[in-house]
Design an enzyme around this catalytic site. Structure first.
Site, mmCIF file in Angstrom:
data_model
loop_
_atom_site.group_PDB
_atom_site.id
_atom_site.type_symbol
_atom_site.label_atom_id
_atom_site.label_comp_id
_atom_site.label_asym_id
_atom_site.label_seq_id
_atom_site.Cartn_x
_atom_site.Cartn_y
_atom_site.Cartn_z
ATOM 1 C CG ASP A 7 -2.630 2.911 6.150
ATOM 2 O OD1 ASP A 7 -3.161 4.024 6.312
ATOM 3 O OD2 ASP A 7 -3.222 1.952 5.615
ATOM 4 C CE1 TYR B 282 -3.480 7.214 -3.866
ATOM 5 C CE2 TYR B 282 -5.864 7.143 -3.717
ATOM 6 C CZ TYR B 282 -4.629 6.721 -3.286
ATOM 7 O OH TYR B 282 -4.544 5.793 -2.270
ATOM 8 C CG ASP C 115 -3.017 5.313 0.693
ATOM 9 O OD1 ASP C 115 -2.863 4.254 0.081
ATOM 10 O OD2 ASP C 115 -3.872 5.472 1.583
ATOM 11 C CE LYS D 96 12.829 5.508 -4.598
ATOM 12 N NZ LYS D 96 14.016 4.919 -3.871
ATOM 13 C CG ASP E 163 13.687 3.863 -0.544
ATOM 14 O OD1 ASP E 163 13.693 5.117 -0.413
ATOM 15 O OD2 ASP E 163 14.543 3.256 -1.182
HETATM 16 C C1 IPM Z 1 -7.247 6.459 2.772
HETATM 17 C C2 IPM Z 1 -7.846 5.286 2.070
HETATM 18 C C3 IPM Z 1 -8.363 5.796 0.732
HETATM 19 C C4 IPM Z 1 -7.167 6.121 -0.139
HETATM 20 C C5 IPM Z 1 -9.311 4.866 -0.001
HETATM 21 C C6 IPM Z 1 -10.430 4.448 0.944
HETATM 22 C C7 IPM Z 1 -9.855 5.615 -1.190
HETATM 23 O O1 IPM Z 1 -6.892 4.262 1.925
HETATM 24 O O2 IPM Z 1 -7.994 7.440 2.948
HETATM 25 O O3 IPM Z 1 -6.064 6.385 3.156
HETATM 26 O O4 IPM Z 1 -6.646 5.251 -0.852
HETATM 27 O O5 IPM Z 1 -6.769 7.293 -0.062
HETATM 28 MN MN MN Z 2 -5.018 4.571 2.872
#
Ligand code: IPM
Ligand code: MN
Length: 361
Positions: free
Chosen positions: A253, A138, A249, A193, A225
């Protein structure tokens, strides 16, 4: 309890409704007058109206507040000429300018919530992903190179300072928890990694150095992975996972999906001087304004905010309020009093918030 100023950015899509839901619950939990919510502009919609995704007055208010509460930001189609999304700059600018280096993402299966991992029931999955939040891949946001429509490149940046502090945060967090559900072992898993890239081998080495200051905490390693398999096959092994920004990130999820989805997953983006709390989900514009979004992630993020403030201000009343919010959410979901759609129920956003508010009593 003293009074605390909360910089509050509802943002885009479902942001306003989940923020209002969380405010309803937090006001009830803390009592009138404890939390002063300062409503602020920001996000993709504001950018469309004003040309600014994060107005300076919003940034200043966030910088000067006791904590920041946020709904969600981003609208499809609202992009810069380079194709990247505008709304995300609300988060990224706050992260980078306020140095919110630890993105804390609890992954906890609550009683009454069905995991797609059938072998696990409430309490069987309980770990926290600590995502480095200010550098990694990032760091190249807005700085990538696209040459002659032929080649594009974004750099991965790993610094000693950035890695030391996020690793220290992870080990300190593990020391405060009760260990992994599987064996009760306090453990930090380094996700990287390192087998492929020197940057990740450097990340791992710095985490190992920091581990040296925490002999009572076990350390283990998982490639980005491989960890996706382990998070599905043996999630109860994990206590705290520390990862570079992009990997964090992605795996956060996946982790959220194993405990009910993004609608139930909170986050706290924490630095040494500031912190922002928001559900880990996005703005879900397709369901905005219909009162069908789940406010659970934002309500639990509000509880994380109370805990963080309680620690910083040594305010036991806030810590008790956080406990009550989490217990109320747990009771509402475990007893099926108001189950949001994304968890298989039909409760509306406002109905879930009201059920949690009543459960506080
Ligand atoms: C998160 C989201 C953010 C990221 C976006 C909204 C900038 O996906 O907070 O996980 O990529 O970090
Ligand atoms: Mn995210």
């Amino acid at each position: 309890m003293a009074q605390y100023r909360i910089a509050t950015i509802e943002g885009d899509g479902i942001g306003p409704e989940v923020t209002q839901a969380a405010m309803t619950v937090l006001r009830e939990a803390c009592g009138a007058g404890t939390l002063a919510f300062q409503m602020l502009e920001g996000g993709a919609g504001h950018y469309q109206r004003s040309g600014e995704v994060l107005p300076e007055e919003t940034f200043a208010a966030c910088r000067d507040a006791d904590a920041i509460l946020h709904g969600a930001a981003g609208l499809p189609g609202v992009v810069y000429p380079d194709g990247t999304e505008v709304g995300n700059d609300l988060h990224l600018r706050l992260r980078f300018r306020l140095d919110l280096y630890a993105n804390v993402r609890p992954i906890k299966l609550l009683p009454g919530v069905l995991s797609p991992l059938r072998a696990f029931e409430g309490g069987g999955i309980d770990y926290v992903i600590v995502r480095e939040n200010t550098e990694g891949l990032y760091a190249s946001r807005g700085a990538g190179v696209v040459l002659r429509d032929e080649i594009a490149s974004d750099s991965l940046v790993i610094t000693r300072k950035g890695t030391e502090r996020v690793a220290r945060f992870a080990f300190d967090l593990a020391a405060k928890r009760n260990g992994a559900p599987k064996d009760g072992q306090s453990r930090v898993t380094v996700c990287d990694k390192a087998n492929i890239l020197r940057s990740y081998a450097f990340f791992r080495r710095i985490c190992e150095e920091v581990h040296g200051d925490h002999p009572g905490i076990a350390i283990d390693y998982a490639y980005a992975d491989a960890i996706t398999v382990h998070m599905l096959k043996r999630p109860d092994f994990y206590d705290v996972i520390v990862a570079e920004n992009m990997f964090g990130d992605i795996i956060s999820d996946l982790g959220a999906a194993t405990v009910g989805g993004m609608g139930i997953s909170p986050s706290g983006e924490i630095g040494d001087a500031h912190a922002l709390f928001q559900g880990a989900h996005g703005s879900a514009p397709d369901i905005a304004g219909q009162d069908v979004a789940s406010p659970v992630a934002t309500i639990l993020s509000g509880a994380m905010m109370l805990r963080w403030l309680a620690d910083r201000k040594n305010d036991a009343g806030l810590a008790a309020a956080a406990e009550r919010v989490e217990a109320a959410v747990g009771a509402v979901l475990a007893e099926g009093r108001a189950v949001p759609r994304d968890l298989g129920g039909s409760a509306r956003c406002t109905e879930v918030a009201e059920a949690v508010r009543r459960a506080l009593g």
